[in-house]
Design an enzyme around this catalytic site. Structure first.
Site, PDB file in Angstrom:
ATOM      1  N   THR A 169      -2.077  -0.870  12.307  1.00  0.00           N
ATOM      2  CA  THR A 169      -2.774  -1.971  11.640  1.00  0.00           C
ATOM      3  C   THR A 169      -2.194  -3.305  12.088  1.00  0.00           C
ATOM      4  O   THR A 169      -1.038  -3.375  12.471  1.00  0.00           O
ATOM      5  CB  THR A 169      -2.573  -1.781  10.120  1.00  0.00           C
ATOM      6  OG1 THR A 169      -3.329  -0.656   9.729  1.00  0.00           O
ATOM      7  CG2 THR A 169      -2.992  -2.981   9.315  1.00  0.00           C
ATOM      8  N   ARG A 197     -13.309   6.464   3.047  1.00  0.00           N
ATOM      9  CA  ARG A 197     -11.955   6.170   2.545  1.00  0.00           C
ATOM     10  C   ARG A 197     -11.598   4.701   2.824  1.00  0.00           C
ATOM     11  O   ARG A 197     -11.839   4.186   3.904  1.00  0.00           O
ATOM     12  CB  ARG A 197     -10.938   7.085   3.229  1.00  0.00           C
ATOM     13  CG  ARG A 197      -9.472   6.841   2.833  1.00  0.00           C
ATOM     14  CD  ARG A 197      -8.763   5.896   3.775  1.00  0.00           C
ATOM     15  NE  ARG A 197      -7.315   5.818   3.523  1.00  0.00           N
ATOM     16  CZ  ARG A 197      -6.523   4.906   4.074  1.00  0.00           C
ATOM     17  NH1 ARG A 197      -7.010   4.005   4.895  1.00  0.00           N
ATOM     18  NH2 ARG A 197      -5.234   4.892   3.801  1.00  0.00           N
ATOM     19  N   VAL A 198     -11.030   4.049   1.837  1.00  0.00           N
ATOM     20  CA  VAL A 198     -10.582   2.661   2.008  1.00  0.00           C
ATOM     21  C   VAL A 198      -9.104   2.614   1.681  1.00  0.00           C
ATOM     22  O   VAL A 198      -8.661   3.180   0.675  1.00  0.00           O
ATOM     23  CB  VAL A 198     -11.380   1.729   1.056  1.00  0.00           C
ATOM     24  CG1 VAL A 198     -10.813   0.323   1.083  1.00  0.00           C
ATOM     25  CG2 VAL A 198     -12.852   1.729   1.436  1.00  0.00           C
ATOM     26  N   GLY A 199      -8.331   1.970   2.535  1.00  0.00           N
ATOM     27  CA  GLY A 199      -6.884   1.878   2.320  1.00  0.00           C
ATOM     28  C   GLY A 199      -6.501   0.578   1.627  1.00  0.00           C
ATOM     29  O   GLY A 199      -7.313  -0.069   0.958  1.00  0.00           O
ATOM     30  N   ASP A 200      -5.249   0.205   1.801  1.00  0.00           N
ATOM     31  CA  ASP A 200      -4.717  -0.986   1.130  1.00  0.00           C
ATOM     32  C   ASP A 200      -5.163  -2.302   1.775  1.00  0.00           C
ATOM     33  O   ASP A 200      -5.232  -3.336   1.110  1.00  0.00           O
ATOM     34  CB  ASP A 200      -3.188  -0.946   1.179  1.00  0.00           C
ATOM     35  CG  ASP A 200      -2.692  -0.938   2.630  1.00  0.00           C
ATOM     36  OD1 ASP A 200      -3.064  -0.002   3.374  1.00  0.00           O
ATOM     37  OD2 ASP A 200      -1.981  -1.875   3.042  1.00  0.00           O
ATOM     38  N   THR A 220       1.513  -3.233   5.981  1.00  0.00           N
ATOM     39  CA  THR A 220       1.003  -2.135   6.798  1.00  0.00           C
ATOM     40  C   THR A 220       1.744  -0.867   6.406  1.00  0.00           C
ATOM     41  O   THR A 220       2.855  -0.927   5.889  1.00  0.00           O
ATOM     42  CB  THR A 220       1.164  -2.430   8.304  1.00  0.00           C
ATOM     43  OG1 THR A 220       0.723  -1.301   9.056  1.00  0.00           O
ATOM     44  CG2 THR A 220       2.616  -2.724   8.683  1.00  0.00           C
ATOM     45  N   GLY A 221       1.121   0.287   6.655  1.00  0.00           N
ATOM     46  CA  GLY A 221       1.781   1.545   6.329  1.00  0.00           C
ATOM     47  C   GLY A 221       0.813   2.487   5.641  1.00  0.00           C
ATOM     48  O   GLY A 221      -0.406   2.327   5.767  1.00  0.00           O
ATOM     49  N   GLY A 223      -1.494   3.548   3.246  1.00  0.00           N
ATOM     50  CA  GLY A 223      -2.259   2.720   2.323  1.00  0.00           C
ATOM     51  C   GLY A 223      -2.278   3.211   0.890  1.00  0.00           C
ATOM     52  O   GLY A 223      -2.225   2.420  -0.052  1.00  0.00           O
TER      53      GLY A 223
HETATM   54  N1  ASP Z   1      -2.393   0.548   5.732  1.00  0.00           N
HETATM   55  C1  ASP Z   1      -3.411   1.096   6.577  1.00  0.00           C
HETATM   56  C2  ASP Z   1      -4.251   2.061   5.790  1.00  0.00           C
HETATM   57  O1  ASP Z   1      -3.709   2.874   5.074  1.00  0.00           O
HETATM   58  C3  ASP Z   1      -2.859   1.798   7.784  1.00  0.00           C
HETATM   59  C4  ASP Z   1      -1.792   1.045   8.506  1.00  0.00           C
HETATM   60  O2  ASP Z   1      -1.242   0.078   8.015  1.00  0.00           O
HETATM   61  O3  ASP Z   1      -1.490   1.421   9.628  1.00  0.00           O
HETATM   62  O4  ASP Z   1      -5.442   2.022   5.936  1.00  0.00           O
END
Ligand code: ASP
Length: 300
Positions: A169, A197-200, A220-221, A223
């Site tokens: 990300t 699916r929706v992340g953070d 990032t990480g 989510g």
């Molecule tokens: N945070 C993002 C998600 O979970 C992925 C990422 O940061 O690499 O969608």
């Protein structure tokens, strides 16, 4: 105020063979945009422009180069936030556009809404003159190969172990000459995610937050864990009491301790100090130093 700019390209176990491309992409984003931030553009313009450079770069999991979902499709999430007004714009699960961060800004500035999803978001973008791209233009052979490898693996989880699956990300945080802060984050999400699916990243306070009274952050990480602790709002709240570096570290500790989460964060506090922390094995980022030079690092 002396303008500041910091950008990240994901927190994960970045293989050595991808390190150079990460550093190059991030250095480019900061070195192209920071001089403009010094002379003319706003913090909001700067984070949008920096993230657009990273979305176009196939190295990262955002725009071109994004992961594929379980059905082999690309669905993008992004958000941008203005720390002077607390206005924000987000898109979730939007297909067929290269620059979801720009679409987020169009939503923020041209609608009475904050967040648009899927085909509705795409339709609005097209109405505003954005180009709909063929999904193949967002696809890289690297991600297609990875998808082929994992698509039928019943044991593959986007969550656990978070590593070593790539998470690239992108995000940027800026302060302009007027002391205004802004943040933006953009992602293709996680590999083999369920469609929809929706992340953070597009969730206010989770994947990004900006408040001129405290600071601005991009995360990032993994989510699902970042959302549970609203990582960026948590950092922003900690900035009321702690310096930038400490607030960044403490928020990642909360992520780890409270929800066994994985991730990283970049931030700028209201005095213009940078903060940075991660608990993944590596994180890629770049910032403009005191002399205005773009410094890119992979931090272990
Ligand atoms: N945070 C993002 C998600 O979970 C992925 C990422 O940061 O690499 O969608």
């Amino acid at each position: 105020m002396k303008p500041k700019l910091i950008a990240h390209g994901g927190a994960w176990s970045i293989p050595e063979k991808f390190e150079k491309a990460h550093l190059r992409g991030l250095r480019r984003a900061v070195s192209e945009i920071y001089p403009q931030l010094l002379t003319s553009i706003s913090a909001l313009d700067a984070v949008e422009a920096a993230v657009k450079i990273l979305e176009k770069d196939p190295t990262f999991d955002a725009g071109k180069g994004s992961f594929l979902n379980l059905n082999g499709e690309i669905e993008l999430d992004a958000m941008i936030m203005d720390g002077s007004t607390l206005n924000f714009g987000s898109v979730v699960a939007v297909p067929n556009i290269l620059h979801p961060v720009a679409l987020s800004r169009l939503i923020m500035e041209n609608t009475e809404h904050c967040l648009l999803a899927g085909t509705g978001a795409l339709h609005f973008g097209k109405q505003m003159g954005m180009e709909e791209v063929d999904p193949h233009e967002l696809l890289t052979s690297r991600e297609l190969k990875f998808y082929e490898k994992i698509k039928n693996d019943p044991d593959f989880k986007t969550k656990s172990p978070f590593e070593p699956h790539p998470k690239g990300t992108v995000g940027a945080v800026a302060m302009d000459q007027n002391g205004n802060l802004a943040a933006a984050t953009s992602t293709g999400g996680t590999p083999r995610k369920l469609p929809g699916r929706v992340g953070d990243s597009p969730i206010i306070g989770a994947g990004a937050y900006a408040d001129n009274e405290t600071g601005a952050c991009s995360a990032t990480g993994w989510g699902e864990s970042i959302m549970r602790v609203l990582l960026c709002k948590t950092s922003s709240d900690l900035l009321k009491e702690y310096p930038a570096e400490t607030a960044a570290k403490m928020s990642v500790q909360i992520l780890e301790k409270r929800v066994n989460g994985w991730g990283g964060i970049i931030l700028i506090d209201k005095q213009g100090h940078y903060g940075f922390a991660h608990n993944t094995s590596k994180m890629a980022f770049a910032y403009a130093d005191e002399e205005g030079k773009a410094i890119a690092r992979i931090k272990i």
